[in-house]
Design a protein around this motif. Structure first.
Motif, PDB file in Angstrom:
ATOM      1  N   GLN A 230      -7.402 -32.690  36.996  1.00  0.00           N
ATOM      2  CA  GLN A 230      -8.506 -33.490  37.528  1.00  0.00           C
ATOM      3  C   GLN A 230      -8.787 -33.140  38.990  1.00  0.00           C
ATOM      4  N   LEU A 231      -7.749 -32.859  39.739  1.00  0.00           N
ATOM      5  CA  LEU A 231      -7.923 -32.451  41.140  1.00  0.00           C
ATOM      6  C   LEU A 231      -8.706 -31.141  41.215  1.00  0.00           C
ATOM      7  N   MET A 232      -8.441 -30.229  40.290  1.00  0.00           N
ATOM      8  CA  MET A 232      -9.140 -28.939  40.294  1.00  0.00           C
ATOM      9  C   MET A 232     -10.593 -29.080  39.843  1.00  0.00           C
ATOM     10  N   LEU A 233     -10.862 -30.060  38.984  1.00  0.00           N
ATOM     11  CA  LEU A 233     -12.220 -30.250  38.477  1.00  0.00           C
ATOM     12  C   LEU A 233     -13.109 -31.063  39.412  1.00  0.00           C
ATOM     13  N   ALA A 234     -12.515 -31.796  40.336  1.00  0.00           N
ATOM     14  CA  ALA A 234     -13.284 -32.682  41.220  1.00  0.00           C
ATOM     15  C   ALA A 234     -14.282 -31.884  42.054  1.00  0.00           C
ATOM     16  N   ALA A 235     -15.428 -32.509  42.316  1.00  0.00           N
ATOM     17  CA  ALA A 235     -16.472 -31.854  43.114  1.00  0.00           C
ATOM     18  C   ALA A 235     -15.964 -31.578  44.537  1.00  0.00           C
ATOM     19  N   GLU A 236     -15.202 -32.500  45.074  1.00  0.00           N
ATOM     20  CA  GLU A 236     -14.620 -32.353  46.418  1.00  0.00           C
ATOM     21  C   GLU A 236     -13.111 -32.245  46.278  1.00  0.00           C
ATOM     22  N   PHE A 237     -12.503 -31.348  47.047  1.00  0.00           N
ATOM     23  CA  PHE A 237     -11.049 -31.191  46.998  1.00  0.00           C
ATOM     24  C   PHE A 237     -10.404 -32.329  47.780  1.00  0.00           C
ATOM     25  N   ASP A 238      -9.496 -33.054  47.136  1.00  0.00           N
ATOM     26  CA  ASP A 238      -8.784 -34.167  47.762  1.00  0.00           C
ATOM     27  C   ASP A 238      -7.450 -33.639  48.301  1.00  0.00           C
ATOM     28  N   GLU A 239      -7.476 -33.233  49.552  1.00  0.00           N
ATOM     29  CA  GLU A 239      -6.291 -32.630  50.156  1.00  0.00           C
ATOM     30  C   GLU A 239      -5.118 -33.598  50.206  1.00  0.00           C
ATOM     31  N   GLN A 240      -5.413 -34.855  50.468  1.00  0.00           N
ATOM     32  CA  GLN A 240      -4.347 -35.851  50.541  1.00  0.00           C
ATOM     33  C   GLN A 240      -3.637 -36.002  49.186  1.00  0.00           C
ATOM     34  N   ALA A 241      -4.413 -36.047  48.117  1.00  0.00           N
ATOM     35  CA  ALA A 241      -3.819 -36.151  46.781  1.00  0.00           C
ATOM     36  C   ALA A 241      -2.993 -34.902  46.476  1.00  0.00           C
ATOM     37  N   ALA A 242      -3.497 -33.745  46.868  1.00  0.00           N
ATOM     38  CA  ALA A 242      -2.755 -32.495  46.643  1.00  0.00           C
ATOM     39  C   ALA A 242      -1.443 -32.513  47.422  1.00  0.00           C
ATOM     40  N   ARG A 243      -1.494 -32.962  48.664  1.00  0.00           N
ATOM     41  CA  ARG A 243      -0.271 -33.029  49.476  1.00  0.00           C
ATOM     42  C   ARG A 243       0.754 -33.989  48.864  1.00  0.00           C
ATOM     43  N   GLU A 244       0.274 -35.087  48.324  1.00  0.00           N
ATOM     44  CA  GLU A 244       1.177 -36.054  47.684  1.00  0.00           C
ATOM     45  C   GLU A 244       1.833 -35.447  46.440  1.00  0.00           C
ATOM     46  N   MET A 245       1.045 -34.732  45.640  1.00  0.00           N
ATOM     47  CA  MET A 245       1.592 -34.085  44.456  1.00  0.00           C
ATOM     48  C   MET A 245       2.654 -33.054  44.840  1.00  0.00           C
ATOM     49  N   ILE A 246       2.361 -32.298  45.875  1.00  0.00           N
ATOM     50  CA  ILE A 246       3.305 -31.284  46.351  1.00  0.00           C
ATOM     51  C   ILE A 246       4.568 -31.939  46.885  1.00  0.00           C
ATOM     52  N   ALA A 247       4.424 -33.011  47.636  1.00  0.00           N
ATOM     53  CA  ALA A 247       5.593 -33.699  48.203  1.00  0.00           C
ATOM     54  C   ALA A 247       6.506 -34.243  47.111  1.00  0.00           C
ATOM     55  N   VAL A 248       5.913 -34.800  46.074  1.00  0.00           N
ATOM     56  CA  VAL A 248       6.712 -35.331  44.962  1.00  0.00           C
ATOM     57  C   VAL A 248       7.486 -34.194  44.302  1.00  0.00           C
ATOM     58  N   ARG A 249       6.809 -33.090  44.051  1.00  0.00           N
ATOM     59  CA  ARG A 249       7.465 -31.941  43.404  1.00  0.00           C
ATOM     60  C   ARG A 249       8.573 -31.375  44.290  1.00  0.00           C
ATOM     61  N   GLN A 250       8.311 -31.273  45.593  1.00  0.00           N
ATOM     62  CA  GLN A 250       9.327 -30.744  46.500  1.00  0.00           C
ATOM     63  C   GLN A 250      10.545 -31.655  46.564  1.00  0.00           C
ATOM     64  N   ALA A 251      10.323 -32.951  46.534  1.00  0.00           N
ATOM     65  CA  ALA A 251      11.450 -33.885  46.561  1.00  0.00           C
ATOM     66  C   ALA A 251      12.305 -33.728  45.303  1.00  0.00           C
ATOM     67  N   LYS A 252      11.654 -33.573  44.166  1.00  0.00           N
ATOM     68  CA  LYS A 252      12.401 -33.373  42.919  1.00  0.00           C
ATOM     69  C   LYS A 252      13.186 -32.065  42.954  1.00  0.00           C
ATOM     70  N   MET A 253      12.549 -31.016  43.430  1.00  0.00           N
ATOM     71  CA  MET A 253      13.214 -29.720  43.490  1.00  0.00           C
ATOM     72  C   MET A 253      14.375 -29.746  44.490  1.00  0.00           C
ATOM     73  N   ALA A 254      14.223 -30.465  45.585  1.00  0.00           N
ATOM     74  CA  ALA A 254      15.310 -30.577  46.556  1.00  0.00           C
ATOM     75  C   ALA A 254      16.512 -31.264  45.924  1.00  0.00           C
ATOM     76  N   GLU A 255      16.252 -32.274  45.126  1.00  0.00           N
ATOM     77  CA  GLU A 255      17.335 -32.988  44.447  1.00  0.00           C
ATOM     78  C   GLU A 255      18.039 -32.075  43.438  1.00  0.00           C
ATOM     79  N   VAL A 256      17.269 -31.296  42.715  1.00  0.00           N
ATOM     80  CA  VAL A 256      17.834 -30.353  41.747  1.00  0.00           C
ATOM     81  C   VAL A 256      18.706 -29.324  42.470  1.00  0.00           C
ATOM     82  N   GLN A 257      18.180 -28.780  43.559  1.00  0.00           N
ATOM     83  CA  GLN A 257      18.935 -27.775  44.305  1.00  0.00           C
ATOM     84  C   GLN A 257      20.212 -28.359  44.890  1.00  0.00           C
ATOM     85  N   LEU A 258      20.153 -29.579  45.359  1.00  0.00           N
ATOM     86  CA  LEU A 258      21.349 -30.230  45.895  1.00  0.00           C
ATOM     87  C   LEU A 258      22.417 -30.352  44.802  1.00  0.00           C
ATOM     88  N   LYS A 259      22.016 -30.784  43.624  1.00  0.00           N
ATOM     89  CA  LYS A 259      22.965 -30.907  42.511  1.00  0.00           C
ATOM     90  C   LYS A 259      23.550 -29.545  42.138  1.00  0.00           C
TER      91      LYS A 259
END
Length: 161
Positions: A97-126
Motif C-alpha cells: 500500500q505504501l508503494m501504491l500511494a500517490a504520495e510517499f509516506d516517509e514516516q510510515a516507511a521509517r516506522e516499518m524499517i525501524a520495526v524490522r531493524q529491531a526484530k533483526m537486532a533481536e535475532v542477531q543478539l540471540k
C-alpha cells in the motif's frame, strides 16, 4: 530512418535475449546462493544451526562436545518464536500500500524499517549468544584452528578489494 528502426529493433531484441539468458541462469542456480547453502532457512535466524555446524566441521569435536552443541542448538530452536503468517501478510500488505500511494509516506516507511531493524537486532543478539555458548565448549587448540580459518577468510576478503 529504416536503418535506425532496424538498429533499435536489434538492440531491443538483444536486450530481451540477454535478460532471458540471465533469468534462465538465475533459475538454474536457484538454491545455490548463501541462503540456500544454509538449507534455505537462514532468513530471520532460521538456519537451525547449519552455519554453526559448518563452522565446527573439522575441529574434531569429542562426542560430549557434539552433544553439548546439539543441546544448545536445540534449546535455541525451541526458544525461537514461531512465524505468524497473518502478521507477515499484514506487513507485506502495508508495504504494498505504501508503494501504491500517490504520495510517499516517509514516516510510515521509517516506522516499518525501524520495526524490522529491531526484530533483526533481536535475532542477531540471540545468534551471538548461541555462538558464544558454543565457543565456550571448545578447547584452546580448537579455538586456535578456528582463528586460523578466520584469518584465511579475512585474507581472501581483503584480496578481493
Amino acid at each position: 530512418m529504416k536503418l535506425t528502426k532496424t538498429l533499435t529493433l536489434a538492440a531491443v531484441a538483444g536486450l530481451v535475449l540477454s535478460m532471458t539468458a540471465i533469468s534462465s541462469a538465475s533459475a538454474k542456480n536457484h538454491g545455490q546462493g548463501y541462503h540456500q547453502e544454509q538449507g534455505g532457512e537462514f532468513h530471520h535466524g532460521r538456519a537451525g544451526g547449519k552455519h554453526m555446524k559448518r563452522m565446527l566441521r573439522g575441529l574434531d569435536l569429542t562426542d560430549e562436545q557434539k552433544q553439548q552443541v546439539k543441546d544448545i542448538l536445540d534449546k535455541a530452536k525451541a526458544d525461537r518464536p514461531e512465524r505468524d503468517p497473518d502478521t507477515i501478510k499484514a506487513q507485506m500488505e502495508r508495504h504494498h500500500q505504501l508503494m501504491l500511494a500517490a504520495e510517499f509516506d516517509e514516516q510510515a516507511a521509517r516506522e516499518m524499517i525501524a520495526v524490522r531493524q529491531a526484530k533483526m537486532a533481536e535475532v542477531q543478539l540471540k545468534q551471538m549468544k548461541v555462538k558464544h555458548q558454543i565457543m565456550q565448549l571448545l578447547t584452546a587448540e580448537q579455538k586456535q584452528k578456528l582463528e586460523e580459518r578466520r584469518a584465511e577468510r579475512m585474507k581472501r576478503f581483503e584480496d578481493r578489494f
